[in-house]
Write a protein that holds these residues in place. Structure first.
Motif, PDB file in Angstrom:
ATOM      1  N   UNK A 289       2.211  16.769  -9.632  1.00 20.11           N
ATOM      2  CA  UNK A 289       2.909  17.662 -10.543  1.00 20.11           C
ATOM      3  C   UNK A 289       4.087  16.936 -11.168  1.00 20.11           C
ATOM      4  N   UNK A 290       4.444  17.353 -12.370  1.00 26.28           N
ATOM      5  CA  UNK A 290       5.641  16.807 -13.010  1.00 26.28           C
ATOM      6  C   UNK A 290       6.720  17.866 -13.143  1.00 26.28           C
TER       7      UNK A 290
ATOM      8  N   UNK B 255      -5.426  13.979  -7.493  1.00 25.11           N
ATOM      9  CA  UNK B 255      -5.134  14.301  -6.090  1.00 25.11           C
ATOM     10  C   UNK B 255      -3.906  13.524  -5.643  1.00 25.11           C
ATOM     11  N   UNK B 256      -3.174  14.118  -4.735  1.00 23.90           N
ATOM     12  CA  UNK B 256      -1.876  13.557  -4.370  1.00 23.90           C
ATOM     13  C   UNK B 256      -1.678  13.582  -2.861  1.00 23.90           C
ATOM     14  N   UNK B 257      -1.176  12.496  -2.321  1.00 21.22           N
ATOM     15  CA  UNK B 257      -0.722  12.433  -0.934  1.00 21.22           C
ATOM     16  C   UNK B 257       0.767  12.147  -0.970  1.00 21.22           C
ATOM     17  N   UNK B 258       1.551  12.981  -0.290  1.00 19.76           N
ATOM     18  CA  UNK B 258       2.988  12.894  -0.468  1.00 19.76           C
ATOM     19  C   UNK B 258       3.750  13.372   0.765  1.00 19.76           C
TER      20      UNK B 258
ATOM     21  N   UNK C  15       0.836  -1.193   0.000  1.00 12.29           N
ATOM     22  CA  UNK C  15       0.000   0.000   0.000  1.00 12.29           C
ATOM     23  C   UNK C  15       0.867   1.237   0.000  1.00 12.29           C
ATOM     24  N   UNK C  16       0.645   2.128  -0.949  1.00  6.65           N
ATOM     25  CA  UNK C  16       1.441   3.349  -1.050  1.00  6.65           C
ATOM     26  C   UNK C  16       0.933   4.390  -0.081  1.00  6.65           C
ATOM     27  N   UNK C  17       1.763   5.431   0.134  1.00 13.29           N
ATOM     28  CA  UNK C  17       1.387   6.509   1.032  1.00 13.29           C
ATOM     29  C   UNK C  17       0.191   7.286   0.502  1.00 13.29           C
ATOM     30  N   UNK C  18      -0.071   7.220  -0.795  1.00 12.32           N
ATOM     31  CA  UNK C  18      -1.186   7.953  -1.378  1.00 12.32           C
ATOM     32  C   UNK C  18      -2.410   7.055  -1.576  1.00 12.32           C
TER      33      UNK C  18
ATOM     34  N   UNK D 233       3.157  11.206 -17.479  1.00 11.60           N
ATOM     35  CA  UNK D 233       4.151  11.844 -16.617  1.00 11.60           C
ATOM     36  C   UNK D 233       4.058  11.216 -15.236  1.00 11.60           C
ATOM     37  N   UNK D 234       5.139  11.304 -14.495  1.00 12.03           N
ATOM     38  CA  UNK D 234       5.174  10.744 -13.149  1.00 12.03           C
ATOM     39  C   UNK D 234       5.279  11.873 -12.129  1.00 12.03           C
ATOM     40  N   UNK D 235       4.471  11.794 -11.091  1.00 12.93           N
ATOM     41  CA  UNK D 235       4.489  12.824 -10.048  1.00 12.93           C
ATOM     42  C   UNK D 235       5.863  12.860  -9.392  1.00 12.93           C
ATOM     43  N   UNK D 236       6.389  14.075  -9.195  1.00 15.01           N
ATOM     44  CA  UNK D 236       7.720  14.226  -8.613  1.00 15.01           C
ATOM     45  C   UNK D 236       7.673  14.402  -7.101  1.00 15.01           C
ATOM     46  N   UNK D 237       6.481  14.449  -6.521  1.00 11.98           N
ATOM     47  CA  UNK D 237       6.378  14.547  -5.069  1.00 11.98           C
ATOM     48  C   UNK D 237       6.911  13.267  -4.426  1.00 11.98           C
TER      49      UNK D 237
END
Length: 309
Positions: free
Chosen positions: A193-194, A150-153, A69-72, A131-135
């Motif tokens: 975001x990328x 939406x992003x959790x990071x 399970x990922x953090x997001x 694209x891959x999120x850079x967070x």
């Protein structure tokens, strides 16, 4: 070695069955199909098989696997992973594993690997337009140019120090295995975001050296460092290379291979900067270049490990 064979692939629970088998030694190096045949024979010989006979040719074995399970992500998922019919039991099934007997023909190792490779190739082709999120800790992929999900990071890079694994922005939440690390909750929410923040050019991951430098400042030179530096005409990089050569030797990298690579890097620096071989700056520049090359290789490995599909 014991395994639990479970047939639950039927809406009628009265036709379910669990069979506990203690494997003879000779079975451990045999194919997994032997387990399937044993279960089908036992099942058909019981009450369940009278109204629901099974055929080995139309069945296969599977293991339930949990996806990290990922953090997001807020949920963990499990899925059944097929056991190849020609897979060696001791190499594919662990002691006391729950092995599920499912409808559908078995597949060989070659067939499963071919399907897996085809899926990877398909995903790779699809990712060309993503694209891959850079967070830190997100790793979601999305169409180039958006829309952005939406992003959790995390705001800081991960830290791998001795056996502990944690995020530098959340030092009080630690894990001691890879699965546990991937389930550590994120501390920020926003949009993917990328675009990298060039003003905040943080490392992709931190280690013990980073923590020690932050807590204690620069490391004091030992007498061995001083002697190595003096022998190299005052080069600051000489003792670093000596220690690196020794450590890599302990990891199985031959000293001759290290020396060959180092000499090649030094020649590159001499040509690029117009330096003489006895110039201490040659060693210092070679140290920096070699460090960058090693960092690039390790970063590629770390990024691959952190990728969450």
């Amino acid at each position: 070695m014991k395994v639990f064979l479970r047939y639950e692939d039927n809406e009628d629970e009265s036709k379910h069955k669990t069979l506990k088998i203690t494997l003879p030694k000779s079975w451990k190096t045999g194919p997994s199909s032997r387990l399937l045949d044993q279960f089908v024979e036992s099942y058909n010989g019981g009450n369940e098989g009278q109204s629901n006979p099974l055929e080995s040719a139309g069945m296969h074995l599977a293991l339930r696997r949990s996806s990290a399970t990922a953090a997001n992500d807020d949920t963990a998922t499990t899925s059944l992973e097929d056991v190849p019919s020609d897979g060696i039991i001791i190499e594919t099934i662990a002691d006391r594993d729950d092995v599920f007997v499912c409808h559908g023909p078995s597949r060989t190792v070659e067939e499963i690997n071919a399907e897996r490779q085809a899926k990877l190739d398909q995903e790779k082709e699809a990712q060309k337009n993503l694209s891959k999120c850079v967070h830190f800790g997100c790793n979601q992929r999305f169409p180039k140019g958006g829309p952005y999900p939406d992003c959790k990071y995390h705001t800081g890079p991960p830290v791998f120090h001795e056996t502990a694994k944690f995020w530098s922005c959340c030092p009080n939440k630690k894990a001691y295995d890879w699965d546990g690390f991937q389930t550590l909750p994120a501390c920020q929410q926003g949009k993917c975001t990328d675009v990298k923040d060039e003003e905040n050019n943080q490392k992709q991951f931190l280690g013990g050296c980073d923590l020690r430098e932050e807590m204690n400042g620069p490391k004091l030179k030992s007498i061995d460092d001083f002697n190595a530096s003096a022998a190299a005409g005052g080069s600051e990089g000489a003792p670093v290379l000596e220690r690196l050569r020794s450590v890599l030797g302990e990891l199985g990298v031959e000293n001759e291979l290290f020396d060959q690579v180092l000499e090649g890097v030094k020649k590159e620096e001499m040509t690029k900067n117009g330096l003489q071989e006895d110039d201490a700056k040659v060693v210092d520049e070679a140290t920096k270049t070699l460090g960058l090359k090693l960092k690039k290789s390790l970063k590629a490995i770390a990024v691959e490990q952190l990728r969450i599909s």
